[in-house]
Motif scaffolding. Structure first.
Motif, short mmCIF file in Angstrom:
data_model
loop_
_atom_site.label_atom_id
_atom_site.label_comp_id
_atom_site.label_asym_id
_atom_site.label_seq_id
_atom_site.Cartn_x
_atom_site.Cartn_y
_atom_site.Cartn_z
N GLN A 1 -2.29 -22.86 -32.20
CA GLN A 1 -3.13 -23.11 -31.04
C GLN A 1 -3.13 -21.87 -30.15
O GLN A 1 -2.14 -21.11 -30.11
CB GLN A 1 -2.57 -24.30 -30.24
N ASN B 1 -2.88 -21.71 -27.04
CA ASN B 1 -1.89 -21.81 -25.97
C ASN B 1 -0.46 -21.65 -26.46
O ASN B 1 0.48 -21.62 -25.67
CB ASN B 1 -2.04 -23.13 -25.20
N SER B 2 -0.29 -21.51 -27.78
CA SER B 2 1.07 -21.33 -28.31
C SER B 2 1.34 -19.91 -28.78
O SER B 2 2.42 -19.61 -29.28
CB SER B 2 1.31 -22.31 -29.47
#
Length: 143
Positions: free
Chosen positions: A2, A4-5
């Protein structure tokens, strides 16, 4: 995975050194500048090559050598080179194409080194007095 990771690899990023921010930082008080002296003070530094007033290396060493900038754009060709070229008319472009002078050359002068037996006409190429006499002796011309 992802968006956001996503994070940088371990050890790729590290905190900037913060000097003068207290004793616990390891760089408090004098902030890594030591005690006293020109290099400890704000704005106190010296020019490159400064040796504390001692005569600098670039002034201690002898001055030698000089490379004329004219050599970069002027070239010499010998009578032997003209003989081996085997052309009836010789100009700057012909000498460049034959590889006798470099591409950056702007002026060429023929010097009297060796002999010439064939008549050659020089266009836009200078010649020394001896080379001119030798060229004209075999029926050539210098323009």
């Amino acid at each position: 995975m992802q968006l956001n990771s996503i994070k940088p690899a371990d050890g790729a990023k590290h905190a900037k050194r913060r000097v003068g921010r207290g004793i616990g930082s390891g760089l408090g008080k004098t902030a890594g500048r030591g005690h006293k002296g020109q290099k400890s003070r704000a704005g106190g530094y010296h020019k490159v090559g400064f040796e504390g007033g001692q005569m600098p290396l670039q002034r201690r060493l002898p001055k030698r050598g000089f490379k004329s900038q004219q050599l970069r754009f002027n070239a010499e060709v010998t009578l032997t080179d003209l003989e081996q070229l085997g052309l009836g008319e010789v100009d700057l472009l012909a000498l460049k194409q034959a590889g006798l002078v470099g591409e950056m050359i702007k002026a060429v002068k023929v010097i009297q080194t060796g002999n010439i037996t064939k008549a050659v006409k020089l266009n836009g190429v200078r010649a020394s007095a001896g080379a001119k006499a030798a060229i004209e002796a075999v029926g050539g011309s210098v323009a």
